[in-house]
Structure formats: structure tokens, C-alpha cells
Design a protein around this motif. Structure first.
Motif, PDB file in Angstrom:
ATOM      1  N   ASP A   1       1.108  -0.974   0.208  1.00 22.97           N
ATOM      2  CA  ASP A   1      -0.041  -0.508  -0.217  1.00 22.97           C
ATOM      3  C   ASP A   1       0.875   1.288  -0.162  1.00 22.97           C
ATOM      4  O   ASP A   1       0.917   2.234  -0.637  1.00 22.97           O
ATOM      5  CB  ASP A   1      -1.016   0.577   1.022  1.00 22.97           C
ATOM      6  N   ARG A   2       2.169   0.872   1.194  1.00 25.94           N
ATOM      7  CA  ARG A   2       2.753   2.408   1.239  1.00 25.94           C
ATOM      8  C   ARG A   2       3.782   2.288  -0.372  1.00 25.94           C
ATOM      9  O   ARG A   2       3.521   4.378  -0.956  1.00 25.94           O
ATOM     10  CB  ARG A   2       3.891   2.233   1.631  1.00 25.94           C
ATOM     11  N   TRP A   3       3.904   1.598  -1.151  1.00 25.45           N
ATOM     12  CA  TRP A   3       4.765   2.063  -2.522  1.00 25.45           C
ATOM     13  C   TRP A   3       3.226   2.241  -3.383  1.00 25.45           C
ATOM     14  O   TRP A   3       3.654   3.153  -4.323  1.00 25.45           O
ATOM     15  CB  TRP A   3       5.413   0.737  -2.911  1.00 25.45           C
ATOM     16  N   ASN A   4       2.598   2.058  -3.534  1.00 31.69           N
ATOM     17  CA  ASN A   4       0.819   2.350  -4.156  1.00 31.69           C
ATOM     18  C   ASN A   4       0.686   3.673  -4.336  1.00 31.69           C
ATOM     19  O   ASN A   4       0.478   4.854  -5.095  1.00 31.69           O
ATOM     20  CB  ASN A   4      -0.065   1.624  -4.143  1.00 31.69           C
ATOM     21  N   ARG A   5       1.051   4.323  -3.209  1.00 33.05           N
ATOM     22  CA  ARG A   5       0.248   6.167  -2.271  1.00 33.05           C
ATOM     23  C   ARG A   5       1.517   6.537  -3.019  1.00 33.05           C
ATOM     24  O   ARG A   5       1.853   7.403  -3.501  1.00 33.05           O
ATOM     25  CB  ARG A   5       0.637   6.139  -0.997  1.00 33.05           C
ATOM     26  N   VAL A   6       2.937   6.274  -2.554  1.00 33.32           N
ATOM     27  CA  VAL A   6       3.905   6.496  -2.726  1.00 33.32           C
ATOM     28  C   VAL A   6       4.035   6.938  -4.340  1.00 33.32           C
ATOM     29  O   VAL A   6       4.784   7.941  -4.715  1.00 33.32           O
ATOM     30  CB  VAL A   6       5.704   5.899  -2.205  1.00 33.32           C
ATOM     31  N   ALA A   7       3.937   5.798  -4.612  1.00 32.30           N
ATOM     32  CA  ALA A   7       3.870   6.114  -6.173  1.00 32.30           C
ATOM     33  C   ALA A   7       2.891   7.067  -7.120  1.00 32.30           C
ATOM     34  O   ALA A   7       3.346   7.963  -8.523  1.00 32.30           O
ATOM     35  CB  ALA A   7       4.484   4.164  -7.278  1.00 32.30           C
ATOM     36  N   LYS A   8       1.559   6.872  -6.656  1.00 31.09           N
ATOM     37  CA  LYS A   8       0.825   7.424  -7.099  1.00 31.09           C
ATOM     38  C   LYS A   8       1.408   8.999  -7.117  1.00 31.09           C
ATOM     39  O   LYS A   8       0.467   9.902  -7.848  1.00 31.09           O
ATOM     40  CB  LYS A   8      -0.679   7.368  -6.013  1.00 31.09           C
ATOM     41  N   ASP A   9       1.962   8.838  -5.760  1.00 33.14           N
ATOM     42  CA  ASP A   9       1.801  10.801  -5.571  1.00 33.14           C
ATOM     43  C   ASP A   9       3.954  10.976  -6.124  1.00 33.14           C
ATOM     44  O   ASP A   9       3.780  12.284  -5.830  1.00 33.14           O
ATOM     45  CB  ASP A   9       2.013  11.294  -4.025  1.00 33.14           C
ATOM     46  N   ARG A  10       3.826  10.328  -6.969  1.00 31.50           N
ATOM     47  CA  ARG A  10       5.635  10.673  -6.810  1.00 31.50           C
ATOM     48  C   ARG A  10       6.483  11.044  -6.006  1.00 31.50           C
ATOM     49  O   ARG A  10       7.186  12.052  -5.984  1.00 31.50           O
ATOM     50  CB  ARG A  10       6.192  11.037  -7.959  1.00 31.50           C
ATOM     51  N   LYS A  11       6.307   9.765  -4.490  1.00 32.00           N
ATOM     52  CA  LYS A  11       6.992  10.751  -3.572  1.00 32.00           C
ATOM     53  C   LYS A  11       8.231  10.739  -3.472  1.00 32.00           C
ATOM     54  O   LYS A  11       8.408  11.491  -2.395  1.00 32.00           O
ATOM     55  CB  LYS A  11       6.033  10.643  -2.633  1.00 32.00           C
ATOM     56  N   ASN A  12       8.924   9.933  -3.850  1.00 35.43           N
ATOM     57  CA  ASN A  12      10.530   9.979  -3.854  1.00 35.43           C
ATOM     58  C   ASN A  12      10.979   9.372  -4.884  1.00 35.43           C
ATOM     59  O   ASN A  12      10.125   9.081  -6.068  1.00 35.43           O
ATOM     60  CB  ASN A  12      11.161   8.897  -2.610  1.00 35.43           C
ATOM     61  N   ALA A  13      12.319   9.431  -5.020  1.00 30.19           N
ATOM     62  CA  ALA A  13      13.172   9.100  -6.196  1.00 30.19           C
ATOM     63  C   ALA A  13      12.669   7.759  -7.177  1.00 30.19           C
ATOM     64  O   ALA A  13      13.388   8.301  -8.608  1.00 30.19           O
ATOM     65  CB  ALA A  13      14.646   9.419  -6.220  1.00 30.19           C
ATOM     66  N   TYR A  14      12.404   6.893  -6.249  1.00 28.15           N
ATOM     67  CA  TYR A  14      12.155   5.741  -6.777  1.00 28.15           C
ATOM     68  C   TYR A  14      10.969   5.143  -7.337  1.00 28.15           C
ATOM     69  O   TYR A  14      10.666   4.572  -8.322  1.00 28.15           O
ATOM     70  CB  TYR A  14      12.383   4.261  -5.829  1.00 28.15           C
ATOM     71  N   THR A  15      10.585   6.948  -7.862  1.00 26.45           N
ATOM     72  CA  THR A  15       9.149   6.478  -8.173  1.00 26.45           C
ATOM     73  C   THR A  15       8.467   7.951  -9.231  1.00 26.45           C
ATOM     74  O   THR A  15       7.380   7.757 -10.131  1.00 26.45           O
ATOM     75  CB  THR A  15       7.490   6.825  -7.298  1.00 26.45           C
TER      76      THR A  15
END
Ligand code: SAM
Length: 258
Positions: free
Chosen positions: A10-24
Motif C-alpha cells: 500500500d505504501r509503495w502504491n501511495r508513494v508511486a501515485k504521488d511520485r513522492k520519492n526518487a524511486y517513483t
């Protein structure tokens, strides 16, 4: 999937959706065009690209990007003519690979899968398993090494990046968010966020999820026990935080299925 894996997914989906860190953050058209006429430059860790001579040792072009979604490594490999499959458990990370592939007219196969489970590929399907730092998010590495070995052809390569465990001796929030605070030895190794939470010694932030530092026996011994031989190794540093002024915080190795 167990609770901690669901939480991390869930955390990776959220971070990826918001482009929250360099890995996304997927590569832009301009970044890909700039990479076109240069030697392949991809990262397994922060701070240093994979040595180009590692790719000289590759026999074929079939690549599995393991836990490698996000529209970064996949498009670069595809641009250079590799036959690319990206496996990741985050649908949002995989959506970025689709988006870049469609935008650039590249072919990238994606498959949603959890690397703690049997991989959805036949034996000896790939020439390379390429796994940028991601095993910090799983507790037990055994399946990852055994399945990587199984899906590689004989002579196939494993390129994998992982955290140098010593950074988990310290409180990560203090390291990153309170750069002027004194640091103290806080956690014994191996760091295991799930166990620490169970013992009431750590609150898990939805922004970061569960992390695991692993022992050398698990990282290196696990690859050797799965049947790999290790043929090269490097360290790198993430200069965005102060620990890296003392020692390297990332490691990467090249192994071969003999
Ligand atoms: C630090 S990112 C690495 C990928 C990224 N392209 C990069 O910049 O290198 C970690 C990736 O591992 C994936 N991941 C973490 N645990 C996983 C698991 N158990 N199975 C599959 N993928 C996983 C996450 O969804 C995320 O895309």
C-alpha cells in the motif's frame, strides 16, 4: 500476503501515485533521449551506476527487472534493445513503466508479483535478474535467491543492490529529519521493524513502512546457498544524509549461475 507485506505494498502504491520519492519518478522523454547514444547507465543503489563491464559479461538479452517498477531501469534497458520484463508488487509502479513505454514506443512486459512468493516464470527464462535496492522491504530473502536462481539460464547473471546493514544501528528519523541531533547506537542488528513493533519498541510510519536490515549470511550466504557464485562487488554512498560521511550505506554485487 502477510500484514507487513500488504502494508508495504500500500505504501509503495501511495508513494508511486504521488511520485513522492526518487524511486517513483519515471524518466522523462528528454532523459531517455539523452541516454540514447551513451553507454547504458543504470543504478542498483544510490550514488554509483552499475559498472559497464558487468553488462559485457551478459550472454543474452532477456532481462527480469525484479522489484524494479517505476519507469526507470525498464525503459533504459528497452531503449538499448534488451527484452524486458518488470516484476513488482506495486500496480502504480508498473503503471509508470507502461506510461513511459507507450510514450516512447518501447516494449516492456510487466507482471504484478511478490518476490517472497514463487516467481510466475518458467525455469531458465532469463539471462539477467536485475534487482535495485528492494530486499530491505522483505523479511526473508530465501525465496528471492532461490527463485532468481531458478528463472535464470545457466551462465545467467544476478545484479542486486542492498542496504549496508550498519545504517540501521541508528534511528532513521533522526538521521534524515534531525540532522543536528546527536546520534546513539539504537537498534541491534539485524534490524527487524516487524519484531520491534511487536515488542512495542517502534511505531511504523505509513510513509516508510516495514524495513529489515538482514545479516551477511542472509545477503551473501543466501545467494551462495541458492547456487550462485559471486564475481564482483561495489559500495556506494547516498550523500543526502550524514551517515554516508562515515562509511558506505549501499552495496551491490554481481553473481552468476554456473
Ligand atoms: C527502491 S524501489 C526500486 C525500484 C526503482 N525502479 C528504482 O528506482 O530503483 C523498490 C521497489 O521494490 C518493490 N517491492 C518491494 N517489496 C516487494 C515485493 N515483496 N515484491 C515485489 N516488489 C517489491 C516496490 O514496489 C518498489 O517498486
Amino acid at each position: 500476503m502477510t500484514d507487513y507485506l500488504n502494508f508495504n505494498q500500500d505504501r509503495w502504491n501511495r508513494v508511486a501515485k504521488d511520485r513522492k520519492n526518487a524511486y517513483t519518478i519515471p524518466l522523462s522523454h528528454e532523459q531517455l533521449m539523452a541516454a540514447k547514444d551513451k553507454p547504458l547507465e543504470v543504478f542498483l543503489t544510490v550514488g554509483k551506476p552499475v559498472p559497464t563491464d558487468w553488462f559485457d559479461k551478459l550472454v543474452g538479452k532477456k532481462i527480469l527487472g525484479l522489484a524494479s517498477g517505476g519507469g526507470q531501469q525498464g525503459p533504459l534497458f528497452a531503449l538499448k534493445g534488451y527484452d524486458v520484463t518488470i516484476m513488482d508488487y506495486s500496480a502504480e509502479q508498473l503503471a509508470s513503466d507502461h506510461m513511459v513505454a507507450e510514450r516512447e514506443g518501447l516494449t516492456i512486459k510487466t507482471i504484478q508479483g511478490d518476490m517472497t512468493q514463487p516467481f510466475p516464470f518458467a525455469d531458465e527464462s532469463f539471462d539477467l535478474v536485475f534487482c535495485p535496492v528492494s530486499n530491505v522491504y522483505i523479511e526473508d530473502l530465501t525465496n528471492m535467491w532461490q527463485e532468481s536462481y531458478r528463472v535464470l539460464k545457466k551462465g545467467g547473471l544476478l545484479m542486486v543492490g542492498y542496504m549496508n546493514p550498519w545504517v540501521y544501528l541508528y534511528d532513521g528519523d533522526q538521521v534524515w529529519e534531525q540532522p543536528d541531533s546527536d546520534l546513539f547506537l539504537t537498534y541491534p542488528l539485524p534490524f527487524n521493524a516487524r519484531e520491534l513493533e511487536k515488542a512495542g519498541k517502534l511505531a511504523i510510519s505509513p510513509d516508510y513502512g516495514y524495513e529489515f536490515s538482514h545479516t551477511w549470511e542472509e545477503q551473501i550466504g543466501g545467494q551462495l546457498r541458492a547456487g550462485f557464485a559471486m564475481i564482483d562487488f561495489y559500495e556506494s554512498k547516498d550523500n543526502r544524509h550524514r551517515l554516508s560521511t562515515y562509511a558506505s550505506d549501499y552495496l551491490a554485487n554481481l553473481s552468476i549461475k554456473l
